[in-house]
Design an enzyme around this catalytic site. Structure first.
Site, short mmCIF file in Angstrom:
data_model
loop_
_atom_site.label_atom_id
_atom_site.label_comp_id
_atom_site.label_asym_id
_atom_site.label_seq_id
_atom_site.Cartn_x
_atom_site.Cartn_y
_atom_site.Cartn_z
N SER A 40 -8.29 -8.53 -24.38
CA SER A 40 -7.01 -8.13 -24.93
C SER A 40 -6.30 -9.26 -25.68
O SER A 40 -6.90 -9.95 -26.48
CB SER A 40 -6.14 -7.55 -23.80
OG SER A 40 -5.09 -6.77 -24.32
N ASP A 151 -9.21 -0.88 -24.11
CA ASP A 151 -8.89 -2.20 -23.57
C ASP A 151 -9.86 -2.64 -22.48
O ASP A 151 -10.11 -1.91 -21.52
CB ASP A 151 -7.47 -2.16 -23.01
CG ASP A 151 -6.88 -3.54 -22.80
OD1 ASP A 151 -7.49 -4.34 -22.07
OD2 ASP A 151 -5.80 -3.82 -23.37
#
Length: 270
Positions: A40, A151
Site C-alpha cells: 500500500s 490492497d
C-alpha cells in the site's frame, strides 16, 4: 559495523507517510537494507526514495498529495478510479521499472478472484503500487493482465513472511490503527453530512481489525524482528497531518541503531 537487515513496511493509507522517517533515520546511520518488502502507501514513499528523491524532496512532493486531489470517483463501478493517483505518480516517477531500483523491492497485492497474495518484483513500479493501494470499497480494483487486484494489506499488511532473503535482522514498521481508537469520522470536515460518512466509518474500523489480525500473524513468523509503531491517531484520509506522522515515526526509529548493533536478535516492541 551494522548487521545486514530486511526492511518491512506496513500499509495504512495516509499513515504510510510516516515511513519517510525510517528513510531519514537510515540515511543518518548510513545503512541500507538488503531488500524492502511492503504494501500500500509505503510503496509510494519507498519508490520515491529509490528513484533518487531525498527525504526533504519527498516531503515537498507529498505536500501536494491531498485526498481531494487524488479522488476520481467511478459512479458506475463504485469507488475511486485511481487514474489521478497514477498520473500523480508518473509525473514524479515516470515509467520506472523494478529493475531500475538500486534496492530489491517487493510490493504486495491480492488477486481478488483467486484470493492469492501476489508479490510484484518485476515490471512497472507504478502499476504495482496502484494494485497494492486498492482498498476494497474505496478504490476500484486494479485491472492488469486480465486479472483484478486489491490492497495487499487484506492478507499481509506487515509482510514479514515474504522477505526473500533470510537476513539475521528484520526491521518492521507498522502503521495500523488500534481498533476502537478512531475519531468520529461523521463529524470530520470532509465527510460530515454525507451519506458516505457512516459507510466509511464502518469500513475503516473493519479494515483496522483485518490489519491487526494479519499483522499479529506475520509478526509471529519472525519473533526476533524489531517492530516499531509510530503515532497512529491519524485517519486513513488525513494526508494533511503528514508532519505529525513524520515526526512521530522518527522518534520511534531511535531504536534501530541499538537493534542493528546487537550480535543476537531479541523481540522488540515500542
Amino acid at each position: 559495523m551494522f548487521s545486514p537487515f530486511s526492511l518491512i513496511l506496513g500499509g495504512g493509507s495516509a499513515r504510510g507517510i510516516a515511513h519517510i522517517w525510517v528513510i531519514q533515520r537510515l540515511e543518518e546511520l548510513r545503512v541500507t537494507p538488503t531488500e524492502v518488502v511492503g504494501t500500500s502507501m509505503w510503496a509510494i514513499v519507498w519508490a520515491f526514495y529509490s528513484a533518487g528523491f531525498s527525504t526533504e524532496k519527498m516531503k515537498k512532493v507529498l505536500e501536494d498529495m491531498t485526498f481531494l486531489k487524488l479522488v476520481d470517483f467511478d459512479m458506475g463501478r463504485g469507488g475511486i478510479q485511481g487514474k489521478k493517483v497514477m498520473q500523480f505518480l508518473r509525473e514524479h516517477l515516470g515509467e520506472i521499472q523494478f529493475s531500475d531500483l538500486k534496492i530489491p523491492l517487493t510490493i504486495i497485492a491480492v488477486n481478488i478472484n483467486s484470493g492469492e497474495t501476489i508479490l510484484f518484483r518485476t515490471g512497472n513500479v507504478v502499476d504495482a503500487i496502484r494494485a497494492s493501494i486498492s482498498i476494497p470499497g474505496v478504490f476500484v480494483p486494479f485491472q492488469m493482465h486480465h486479472e483484478s487486484y486489491i490492497d495487499g494489506g487484506i492478507t499481509a499488511n506487515l509482510p514479514i513472511e515474504y522477505a526473500r532473503k533470510q537476513e539475521k535482522k528484520v526491521i518492521a514498521v507498522s502503521v495500523y490503527k488500534k481498533p476502537g481508537s478512531s475519531s468520529d469520522i461523521v463529524s470530520d470536515g470532509f465527510f460530515s453530512n454525507t451519506p458516505f460518512a457512516r459507510v466509511y466509518k464502518t469500513l475503516q474500523k473493519s479494515l483496522d481489525i483485518i490489519l491487526l489480525q494479519n499483522e499479529v500473524r506475520s509478526i509471529g513468523t519472525r519473533k526476533d524482528a524489531l517492530v516499531l509503531y509510530p503515532e497512529n491517531s491519524v485517519e486513513y484520509h488525513e494526508f494533511d497531518k503528514r508532519d505529525i506522522l513524520i515526526q512521530s515515526g522518527y522518534d520511534a526509529s531511535l531504536k534501530i541503531e541499538k537493534y542493528l548493533q546487537k550480535k543476537r536478535s531479541f523481540l522488540f516492541f515500542q
